[in-house]
Design a protein around this motif. Sequence first.
Motif, PDB file in Angstrom:
ATOM      1  N   GLY B  39       0.792  -1.223   0.000  1.00  0.00           N
ATOM      2  CA  GLY B  39       0.000   0.000   0.000  1.00  0.00           C
ATOM      3  C   GLY B  39       0.819   1.265   0.000  1.00  0.00           C
ATOM      4  O   GLY B  39       0.303   2.338   0.271  1.00  0.00           O
ATOM      5  N   SER B  40       2.116   1.149  -0.318  1.00  0.00           N
ATOM      6  CA  SER B  40       2.948   2.355  -0.263  1.00  0.00           C
ATOM      7  C   SER B  40       2.857   3.162  -1.547  1.00  0.00           C
ATOM      8  O   SER B  40       3.383   4.264  -1.620  1.00  0.00           O
ATOM      9  CB  SER B  40       4.400   1.968   0.018  1.00  0.00           C
ATOM     10  OG  SER B  40       4.855   1.093  -0.984  1.00  0.00           O
ATOM     11  N   GLY B  41       2.204   2.633  -2.577  1.00  0.00           N
ATOM     12  CA  GLY B  41       1.981   3.423  -3.790  1.00  0.00           C
ATOM     13  C   GLY B  41       2.791   2.982  -4.999  1.00  0.00           C
ATOM     14  O   GLY B  41       2.857   3.694  -5.985  1.00  0.00           O
ATOM     15  N   LYS B  42       3.408   1.793  -4.914  1.00  0.00           N
ATOM     16  CA  LYS B  42       4.275   1.338  -6.021  1.00  0.00           C
ATOM     17  C   LYS B  42       3.486   1.168  -7.314  1.00  0.00           C
ATOM     18  O   LYS B  42       3.846   1.719  -8.358  1.00  0.00           O
ATOM     19  CB  LYS B  42       4.946  -0.001  -5.657  1.00  0.00           C
ATOM     20  CG  LYS B  42       5.756   0.030  -4.388  1.00  0.00           C
ATOM     21  CD  LYS B  42       6.451  -1.291  -4.123  1.00  0.00           C
ATOM     22  CE  LYS B  42       5.521  -2.451  -3.841  1.00  0.00           C
ATOM     23  NZ  LYS B  42       4.789  -2.375  -2.557  1.00  0.00           N
ATOM     24  N   THR B  43       2.411   0.378  -7.238  1.00  0.00           N
ATOM     25  CA  THR B  43       1.639   0.123  -8.454  1.00  0.00           C
ATOM     26  C   THR B  43       0.974   1.396  -8.957  1.00  0.00           C
ATOM     27  O   THR B  43       0.839   1.599 -10.162  1.00  0.00           O
ATOM     28  CB  THR B  43       0.597  -0.981  -8.185  1.00  0.00           C
ATOM     29  OG1 THR B  43       1.294  -2.169  -7.819  1.00  0.00           O
ATOM     30  CG2 THR B  43      -0.233  -1.267  -9.420  1.00  0.00           C
ATOM     31  N   THR B  44       0.614   2.283  -8.014  1.00  0.00           N
ATOM     32  CA  THR B  44       0.031   3.560  -8.430  1.00  0.00           C
ATOM     33  C   THR B  44       1.018   4.326  -9.311  1.00  0.00           C
ATOM     34  O   THR B  44       0.640   4.950 -10.294  1.00  0.00           O
ATOM     35  CB  THR B  44      -0.358   4.392  -7.197  1.00  0.00           C
ATOM     36  OG1 THR B  44      -1.209   3.596  -6.377  1.00  0.00           O
ATOM     37  CG2 THR B  44      -1.085   5.658  -7.582  1.00  0.00           C
ATOM     38  N   VAL B  45       2.300   4.256  -8.951  1.00  0.00           N
ATOM     39  CA  VAL B  45       3.317   4.925  -9.773  1.00  0.00           C
ATOM     40  C   VAL B  45       3.267   4.385 -11.207  1.00  0.00           C
ATOM     41  O   VAL B  45       3.267   5.142 -12.178  1.00  0.00           O
ATOM     42  CB  VAL B  45       4.727   4.730  -9.167  1.00  0.00           C
ATOM     43  CG1 VAL B  45       5.792   5.228 -10.136  1.00  0.00           C
ATOM     44  CG2 VAL B  45       4.832   5.457  -7.841  1.00  0.00           C
ATOM     45  N   PHE B  46       3.180   3.051 -11.339  1.00  0.00           N
ATOM     46  CA  PHE B  46       3.100   2.452 -12.684  1.00  0.00           C
ATOM     47  C   PHE B  46       1.838   2.904 -13.409  1.00  0.00           C
ATOM     48  O   PHE B  46       1.871   3.215 -14.589  1.00  0.00           O
ATOM     49  CB  PHE B  46       3.103   0.918 -12.586  1.00  0.00           C
ATOM     50  CG  PHE B  46       4.487   0.344 -12.592  1.00  0.00           C
ATOM     51  CD1 PHE B  46       5.598   1.148 -12.383  1.00  0.00           C
ATOM     52  CD2 PHE B  46       4.682  -1.011 -12.830  1.00  0.00           C
ATOM     53  CE1 PHE B  46       6.871   0.617 -12.389  1.00  0.00           C
ATOM     54  CE2 PHE B  46       5.960  -1.551 -12.848  1.00  0.00           C
ATOM     55  CZ  PHE B  46       7.054  -0.746 -12.618  1.00  0.00           C
TER      56      PHE B  46
END
Lengths: 318, 239
Positions: B39-46
């Motif tokens: 939930g730290s935002g990794k996939t959101t970055v992609f």
Amino acid sequence: MLNKKNMLMTIVFALIALVLPLVINAPYQQHILILVLIWATIGTAWNLLSGYAGQVSFGHAAFFGVGAYSAGILTLHYSLSPWWGLILGPVMSMLIALPIGAIAFRLRGPYFALATLALGEIFRLVFLNMTEFTNGAKGILIMPSITSKIIYYYAGLGMLAVTLLVTYLIVHSKIGYYLVSIREDQDAATSLGIPTTLYKNLALLPSAFFTGLAGAFYMNYVAFIDPNIVFNLTNISIMVILVVMLGGVATTWGPTIGAALYIIMGELFRTTLGSANVLVFGVLVCLIIMFLPNGIAGELDIIKRIAQRKKAGLSGGV
Amino acid sequence: MSIFETRGITKRFGGLTAVNDLTFTVNKGEIFGIIGPNGSGKTTVFNMISRFFPITAGEIYFNDKRIDTLPAHEICKIGIGRTFQVVKPLRRMTVQENVMAGAFLRTGSISKARQKAEEIINFCNLENYKFRASKGLPIPLRKRLEIARALATEPQLLLLDETCAGLNPKESEAAIELIRRIRDTGITIIIIEHIMKVMMGISDRILAINFGKEIAMGKPQEVANHPEVIKAYLGEAYA
């Protein structure tokens, strides 16, 4: 790619279709054959958008009706031969497909289906109430210039052949691969650089075109239309879905096989079972959906693919 | 030399800031890792890079051209391929057809697409499954198919999202080997991964994020020993 066996099958089918009306020469049976050709054309057109591209339309009656009314109104208001409708009808259907696509392609899955259902019904109500232009519920009656069933049969056969050919060429090109990709997973398709809305329209426009063509042909053949016939939700929009499901969704011959079985079975039940015909028919459709979920041509394809895989496995030395 | 750059990219979902003012540069030919707890935002970055949703603020540059205003399908066209953490195979299509669907981005010809797919399938060691429907494949092969399909679009930059998640050690070794070979062909890679061992082994540089913010950046060893990273993964007591 057409292999030799498929080519041979196509030629055999074509020959049978060509001599069929010479063998079956009672007008009633010929009438059934012509209906089969009309439904096979609508089914093939629907299959491109909803079978291959996976955008299930519940509103194809809109395209069918606009095609039919294009031919009818030419005669009613402009005293032209309704045969010009064969040119105007498909074009008008494509024109109304553009705004329909612009609205419905914003939605996915069941929402798309519901949007097309509503849009189809809008057309029925508009044509029912624009009485000055469309004659409303009175409908349009024309005097057909040709009465020979044989001529309608061959014209219908030509229409189906062109529809099948164009659909086949689209499906077996880059566009076809893209349409199936969009059906299988729209996000994955986008990630592969596929402009999904553009390609959905590339399926919708030919689909509307040929449905409109079938509508215009229907006007010429039956010579009477009213909005509740040609914009009918159950008898056109839903019926085409059943026809294609029965024959095989996303297969070349599925819609044609489905149309033949559907129309012939429907007529047989109607003449033999009296008022129980709809019930028996309904049960049969349920059974087919349960046990042949991919339709008749669809299940054949699976059997073929298993055979092919065995072959490929052997030669590949897995 | 930098091939890819983000400047202060931010994504807010309503009141939640999933990615907050993130700036980083990726050099041509490197494997750039992004790590962070769940939930730290990794996939959101992609998803921001591949334009699956619009970014709230900031700018993204690829080959010195601004790309955060392009539509999603254009991102792949200019040379950024991606895979999905939750694999998205084109289910009823065979492995070959899946890869061909990617190859069609650069050609309109079926035979050329098939030929390209053939090369990629061999490169990814999927040749034994060419005619299998992708929905029947086990997860390691589906993950590899995901990479193959993205490679077929001829990317310069490849975004790999949790390619080793759910794989056993042997399978993830094979995946790492494949990622290295992809890099050796000259493709720059940004990789998201949970498994630290994988990341330490293959990344040239690592960016660690938590709550959508950068907490450390640098060589794998530096990042792994950074007190903020240890705190984020193991808690205050270990930092």
